[in-house]
Motif scaffolding. Structure first.
Motif, PDB file in Angstrom:
ATOM      1  N   SER A 271       2.962 -10.496   8.151  1.00  0.00           N
ATOM      2  CA  SER A 271       2.558 -11.797   7.606  1.00  0.00           C
ATOM      3  C   SER A 271       2.414 -11.719   6.086  1.00  0.00           C
ATOM      4  CB  SER A 271       1.257 -12.281   8.244  1.00  0.00           C
ATOM      5  OG  SER A 271       0.180 -11.454   7.896  1.00  0.00           O
ATOM      6  N   GLN A 272       1.868 -10.621   5.564  1.00  0.00           N
ATOM      7  CA  GLN A 272       1.717 -10.461   4.127  1.00  0.00           C
ATOM      8  C   GLN A 272       3.079 -10.480   3.427  1.00  0.00           C
ATOM      9  OE1 GLN A 272      -0.625 -10.602   1.989  1.00  0.00           O
ATOM     10  NE2 GLN A 272       0.564  -9.957   0.226  1.00  0.00           N
ATOM     11  N   LEU A 273       4.031  -9.726   3.984  1.00  0.00           N
ATOM     12  CA  LEU A 273       5.376  -9.658   3.403  1.00  0.00           C
ATOM     13  C   LEU A 273       6.051 -11.016   3.464  1.00  0.00           C
ATOM     14  CD1 LEU A 273       7.819  -8.031   2.342  1.00  0.00           C
ATOM     15  CD2 LEU A 273       8.437  -7.600   4.709  1.00  0.00           C
ATOM     16  N   PHE A 274       5.937 -11.666   4.617  1.00  0.00           N
ATOM     17  CA  PHE A 274       6.579 -12.959   4.838  1.00  0.00           C
ATOM     18  C   PHE A 274       6.103 -13.989   3.807  1.00  0.00           C
ATOM     19  CE2 PHE A 274       6.467 -17.070   7.204  1.00  0.00           C
ATOM     20  CZ  PHE A 274       7.838 -17.272   7.271  1.00  0.00           C
ATOM     21  N   PHE A 275       4.781 -14.037   3.597  1.00  0.00           N
ATOM     22  CA  PHE A 275       4.248 -15.028   2.659  1.00  0.00           C
ATOM     23  C   PHE A 275       4.464 -14.607   1.206  1.00  0.00           C
ATOM     24  CE2 PHE A 275       1.356 -15.711   6.456  1.00  0.00           C
ATOM     25  CZ  PHE A 275       2.097 -16.789   6.915  1.00  0.00           C
ATOM     26  N   SER A 276       4.628 -13.312   0.978  1.00  0.00           N
ATOM     27  CA  SER A 276       4.778 -12.821  -0.392  1.00  0.00           C
ATOM     28  C   SER A 276       6.158 -13.120  -0.972  1.00  0.00           C
ATOM     29  CB  SER A 276       4.526 -11.310  -0.444  1.00  0.00           C
ATOM     30  OG  SER A 276       4.753 -10.807  -1.734  1.00  0.00           O
ATOM     31  N   LEU A 277       7.194 -13.105  -0.129  1.00  0.00           N
ATOM     32  CA  LEU A 277       8.567 -13.175  -0.649  1.00  0.00           C
ATOM     33  C   LEU A 277       9.077 -14.590  -0.954  1.00  0.00           C
ATOM     34  CD1 LEU A 277      10.419 -10.439   1.458  1.00  0.00           C
ATOM     35  CD2 LEU A 277       9.917 -10.376  -0.988  1.00  0.00           C
ATOM     36  N   SER A 278       8.264 -15.605  -0.714  1.00  0.00           N
ATOM     37  CA  SER A 278       8.681 -17.007  -0.965  1.00  0.00           C
ATOM     38  C   SER A 278       9.853 -17.444  -0.099  1.00  0.00           C
ATOM     39  CB  SER A 278       9.065 -17.215  -2.441  1.00  0.00           C
ATOM     40  OG  SER A 278       7.949 -17.127  -3.262  1.00  0.00           O
ATOM     41  N   VAL A 279       9.992 -16.862   1.104  1.00  0.00           N
ATOM     42  CA  VAL A 279      11.077 -17.277   2.003  1.00  0.00           C
ATOM     43  C   VAL A 279      10.586 -18.390   2.926  1.00  0.00           C
ATOM     44  CG1 VAL A 279      12.363 -15.111   1.968  1.00  0.00           C
ATOM     45  CG2 VAL A 279      10.479 -15.376   3.575  1.00  0.00           C
ATOM     46  N   SER A 280      11.543 -19.073   3.543  1.00  0.00           N
ATOM     47  CA  SER A 280      11.265 -20.137   4.529  1.00  0.00           C
ATOM     48  C   SER A 280      10.477 -21.313   3.959  1.00  0.00           C
ATOM     49  CB  SER A 280      10.523 -19.578   5.752  1.00  0.00           C
ATOM     50  OG  SER A 280      11.243 -18.507   6.281  1.00  0.00           O
TER      51      SER A 280
END
Length: 462
Positions: free
Chosen positions: A229-238
Motif C-alpha cells: 500500500s505504501q509503494l502503491f500510494f507513493s508512486l502516483s499511479v492509478s
C-alpha cells in the motif's frame, strides 16, 4: 487526435517532474513509521522487492499509455477501448478529490516552516499546539489558500515553463536537504532519565536491521500489505497523473531508463526519510515515539526538534522546507492532471482552465480546512477509523478508488489490450525492454490479485 503542444524538454525534465509527483508527504510521514513498526530491515527488503516488480509494472503501464495515446486519463482510455471510457472518468475523479485536501496539508506544513523560521520551537512542541492550530477558523484556511495559490500559479505557467522549471530546481535541493538532515540525525545522542544513552547510530541500526521476533505468517502478510500500500500510494499511479505526464514525454525519450530513474529517486528519498526521522525520534523518545501521518510530523517531530536545543530550530526549519518541496511538487502534479483532462473535455486553453479550477479549489480547500472547526463532523469509516472531511476525501480517493482503478487497469492491459500494448511503446525508441517477461507475468497474473487484496484491505473489508 488532439496532439498536445506541451511537452517536457527531455528525459531529465520528465524524470524530475515525475519524481516530484511521486515524492510526497507519504514518503516522509508514512514510510518511516511503517519501517519502524514492521520489523525495520525486514520491511525494507520486502519494499525493495515490490519496487522492482509491482511498482515497476504499474509505473511503466501508466507512462507508456500516456505517451502512446498522447492523451490524459479520459482520452487515453477512450483511445485504448471506447467501452472503457468509464475507467478514464474514474481515474480523473481521483485527483479531483485529492485536490480538495492536498493544499490543506501543504498549508499545515507551510505554517510549521513559518513557526521554525520565527523561532517558536518550544511552542510547537506543546501537546495541544497542532490541535489548536487546525481547529482555528482562520489560520489553517489562510495557509491552505496560500499553498493552493502557489500551486495554481506554477501550473498556470505551463509544462516546461512552470512544472519542469520548478521540479528541476526543487528536487535536487530536496535531495540535498534530506541527506543533510539524515547525516545530522546520526550524530545525535541523548541520556534518558534512567541513565541510558541512545545515539543516532543506534536508531539507524534499529531501522535497517531485520527484526524477526514474533513473526508469524499472518504478521508477514500484514507487513507485505503495508509495503504494497505504501509503494502503491507513493508512486502516483492509478490516479491519471503518470498518464498525463507520460503524454508530455517526447518520442525519443527512453522510457525504460526513465521508469528506473523515477523509481530510484522515489525509493531513495523514502529510505533517506527513514534514516532522517527514525534515528532522531529514537534518540529522544525511543521506539515509543514513532507514529504515522500528521501526529508524527506535527506532534512527535516538534518534540524531537525542541529536545535538540538551539540546533533544533534550524533542523526543524530545514525539515519543513524539505516537506514543502515534497508536498508542492505532488500538489502541482495533481492539479496538472485535472487541468489536462479539463482542457481535453472542454477544449479550452490552459490559462482559462487553470483560473476556473483555481477558484473552485480555493473554495474547496477553505471548506476542508474548516473541517476541524466550523464544518466539524465525525464519520465512522468502513476501515474502522473515525474521520473528518479531510479523512473522508482521503478514504474515498486513496483507499477505495485507487486500488479499484489499478485492478481494472491491470485487467484491461493484461487481458483485453494484451501486455504488448505497453511493451511496444517501451521499445518504440529501439531500446530493449529488459523486464519484458516479468512485466507480462506481473500485469496479467500478479498485479490483479495484489490489487484485489489491497482493495479489500484498504476499504476495511479484509
Amino acid at each position: 487526435m488532439n496532439k498536445k503542444k506541451s511537452s517536457f524538454s527531455g528525459q531529465l525534465g520528465f524524470v524530475l517532474a515525475a519524481a516530484g509527483s511521486a515524492v510526497g508527504v507519504g514518503n516522509l510521514w508514512r514510510f518511516p513509521y511503517l519501517a519502524a513498526k514492521d520489523g525495520g530491515g525486514l520491511f525494507l527488503v520486502i519494499y525493495l522487492a515490490l519496487v522492482l516488480t509491482f511498482g515497476f509494472t504499474l509505473l511503466a503501464s501508466d507512462i507508456a499509455i500516456g505517451r502512446r495515446t498522447k492523451e490524459s486519463a479520459i482520452g487515453a482510455y477512450i483511445q485504448m477501448s471506447p467501452k472503457w471510457k468509464f475507467l478514464g472518468v474514474l481515474t480523473f475523479l481521483v485527483p479531483v478529490l485529492i485536490m480538495t485536501y492536498y493544499a490543506v496539508i501543504g498549508g499545515w506544513v507551510t505554517k510549521y516552516a513559518v513557526v521554525y523560521l520565527t523561532g517558536q520551537t518550544a511552542a510547537a512542541a506543546q501537546d495541544n499546539y497542532f490541535t489548536s492550530f487546525i481547529t482555528s477558523p482562520v489560520s489553517p484556511v489562510l495557509f491552505a489558500l496560500l499553498f493552493m495559490g502557489v500551486t495554481a500559479f506554477i501550473v498556470y505557467n505551463g509544462v516546461e515553463g512552470g512544472i519542469e522549471r520548478v521540479s528541476r530546481c526543487m528536487m535536487p535541493i530536496l535531495l540535498v536537504l534530506v541527506v543533510v538532515i539524515a547525516g545530522y540525525s546520526l550524530t545525535l545522542h541523548h541520556v534518558d532519565e534512567s541513565g541510558q544513552m541512545r545515539t543516532g547510530m543506534d536508531g539507524l541500526l534499529y531501522y535497517i536491521t531485520p527484526h524477526f521476533e514474533g513473526l508469524t505468517f499472518s504478521r508477514f502478510l500484514q507487513i507485505l500489505l503495508d509495503a504494497m500500500s505504501q509503494l502503491f500510494f507513493s508512486l502516483s499511479v492509478s490516479m491519471g497523473i503518470m498518464i498525463t505526464y507520460g503524454s508530455y514525454v517526447k518520442p525519443e525519450v527512453n522510457l525504460n531508463k526513465a521508469v528506473n530513474q523515477i523509481e530510484i529517486f522515489d525509493t531513495g528519498v523514502a529510505l533517506l526519510a527513514g534514516a532522517m526521522i527514525i534515528p532522531a525520534v529514537f534518540v529522544f523518545s525511543g521506539t515509543d515515539g514513532m507514529s504515522a501521518g500528521p501526529s508524527l510530523m506535527f506532534i512527535s517531530l516538534p518534540k524531537v526538534f525542541a529536545a535538540m536545543g538551539k540546533a533544533g530550530t534550524f533542523v526543524g526549519l530545514l525539515f519543513f522546507v524539505t516537506t514543502i518541496f515534497a508536498t508542492l511538487t505532488s500538489c502541482i502534479s495533481v492539479l496538472e492532471s485535472i487541468t489536462a483532462n479539463c482542457m481535453e473535455i472542454f477544449h479550452t486553453g490552459r490559462k482559462k482552465t487553470v483560473l476556473v479550477l483555481t477558484v473552485i479549489y480555493l473554495a474547496a480547500s477553505a471548506v476542508i480546512a474548516l473541517g476541524y472547526s466550523i464544518f466539524y463532523v465525525e464519520v465512522k469509516l468502513p476501515n474502522g477509523s473515525v474521520g473528518q472531511l479531510l479523512d473522508i476525501m482521503d478514504y474515498i480517493s486513496n483507499s477505495v478508488m485507487m486500488p479499484f482503478i489499478a485492478l481494472l487497469s491491470a485487467f484491461l492491459i493484461g487481458w483485453i489490450k494484451t501486455p504488448d500494448y505497453v511493451i511496444e511503446e517501451m521499445e518504440s525508441t529501439g531500446d530493449t525492454f529488459r523486464r519484458k517477461k516479468l512485466y507480462r507475468v506481473m500485469i496479467r497474473y500478479v498485479a490483479p490479485v495484489m490489487m484485489f487484496v489491497l482493495f479489500l484491505q484498504s476499504t476495511g473489508i479484509l
